[in-house]
Design an enzyme around this catalytic site. Sequence first.
Site, PDB file in Angstrom:
ATOM      1  N   ASP A  74       0.860  -1.184   0.000  1.00  0.00           N
ATOM      2  CA  ASP A  74       0.000   0.000   0.000  1.00  0.00           C
ATOM      3  C   ASP A  74       0.896   1.233   0.000  1.00  0.00           C
ATOM      4  O   ASP A  74       1.602   1.483   0.982  1.00  0.00           O
ATOM      5  CB  ASP A  74      -0.898   0.032   1.246  1.00  0.00           C
ATOM      6  CG  ASP A  74      -2.111  -0.869   1.119  1.00  0.00           C
ATOM      7  OD1 ASP A  74      -2.114  -1.736   0.231  1.00  0.00           O
ATOM      8  OD2 ASP A  74      -3.044  -0.712   1.934  1.00  0.00           O
ATOM      9  N   LYS A 138      -7.206   3.013  -3.360  1.00  0.00           N
ATOM     10  CA  LYS A 138      -7.684   2.981  -1.974  1.00  0.00           C
ATOM     11  C   LYS A 138      -7.983   4.400  -1.512  1.00  0.00           C
ATOM     12  O   LYS A 138      -7.253   5.340  -1.848  1.00  0.00           O
ATOM     13  CB  LYS A 138      -6.612   2.326  -1.104  1.00  0.00           C
ATOM     14  CG  LYS A 138      -6.912   2.223   0.374  1.00  0.00           C
ATOM     15  CD  LYS A 138      -5.777   1.473   1.071  1.00  0.00           C
ATOM     16  CE  LYS A 138      -5.896   1.513   2.580  1.00  0.00           C
ATOM     17  NZ  LYS A 138      -4.786   0.784   3.246  1.00  0.00           N
ATOM     18  N   LYS A 178     -10.595  -0.222  -2.841  1.00  0.00           N
ATOM     19  CA  LYS A 178     -10.560  -0.525  -1.408  1.00  0.00           C
ATOM     20  C   LYS A 178     -11.046   0.686  -0.622  1.00  0.00           C
ATOM     21  O   LYS A 178     -10.574   1.804  -0.817  1.00  0.00           O
ATOM     22  CB  LYS A 178      -9.155  -0.897  -0.950  1.00  0.00           C
ATOM     23  CG  LYS A 178      -9.099  -1.197   0.552  1.00  0.00           C
ATOM     24  CD  LYS A 178      -7.749  -1.719   1.012  1.00  0.00           C
ATOM     25  CE  LYS A 178      -7.758  -1.962   2.510  1.00  0.00           C
ATOM     26  NZ  LYS A 178      -6.459  -2.500   2.990  1.00  0.00           N
TER      27      LYS A 178
END
Length: 239
Positions: A74, A138, A178
Amino acid sequence: MTDAEIEAGLQLSRDYDVATACIKPYSIAQAKRILAGSSVKICAVIGFPHGNSATKIKVIEAQEAVAEGSHEIDMVVNVGKVLGEDWEYVSTEISAVNYVVKQGGATLKVIFENDYLSDKEIINLCKICTELGVAFVKTSTGYGFVKDSASGMYSYKGALFPHLKLMREQCGKEVQIKAAGGVRTLDDLIKVKALGVTRIGATATVSMLEEAKKRGIGDEEVEVEVKWSEGESEGAAAF
């Protein structure tokens, strides 16, 4: 977080068989030990939480994390460059990190930190990530606090329904979404799934999954109807 707190989180991830356990890079060895033999993957964060590291540092962080055993990475975008509309810098950085992550056989998620961004900036990031073949986008880090100019107080919203809908509309079909931050109940989870979200980052994992069991949501796929408030998107989610 202490090592004991991280271990407890990793054990919870294993007990509830979640998709990934998201950790700091120095905890990869600890995660490998605790998650060994389970299906839970390791996700390390880089440039976290503010995204201010130089591109070459993010690349090195990503390479090291993947080499040590992280299945997913991430990374946080350089928010200042996004706000300054330096899209060449933003694209080049994401591309560099995505390349080394893929080269190592891992998956990249790009964190936008939506609390700071306009719809226009979110759309541009979605287009860049789609063009570069990023696996996931995300919403947030969980640390994107915004200072109110009047009160001086800091607030954080995280994953908002309008932003999630926008991200799903603007990203290519192959890019997954996400939602992180603000998803605190099972109904929240069901709603974001109905919007096309495929991964949830949440600290309320236990309460949501235990509530799912009570409602009969388990291994068998079921369709769940939920009530939508004014301003939310209507739909149904299949589990």
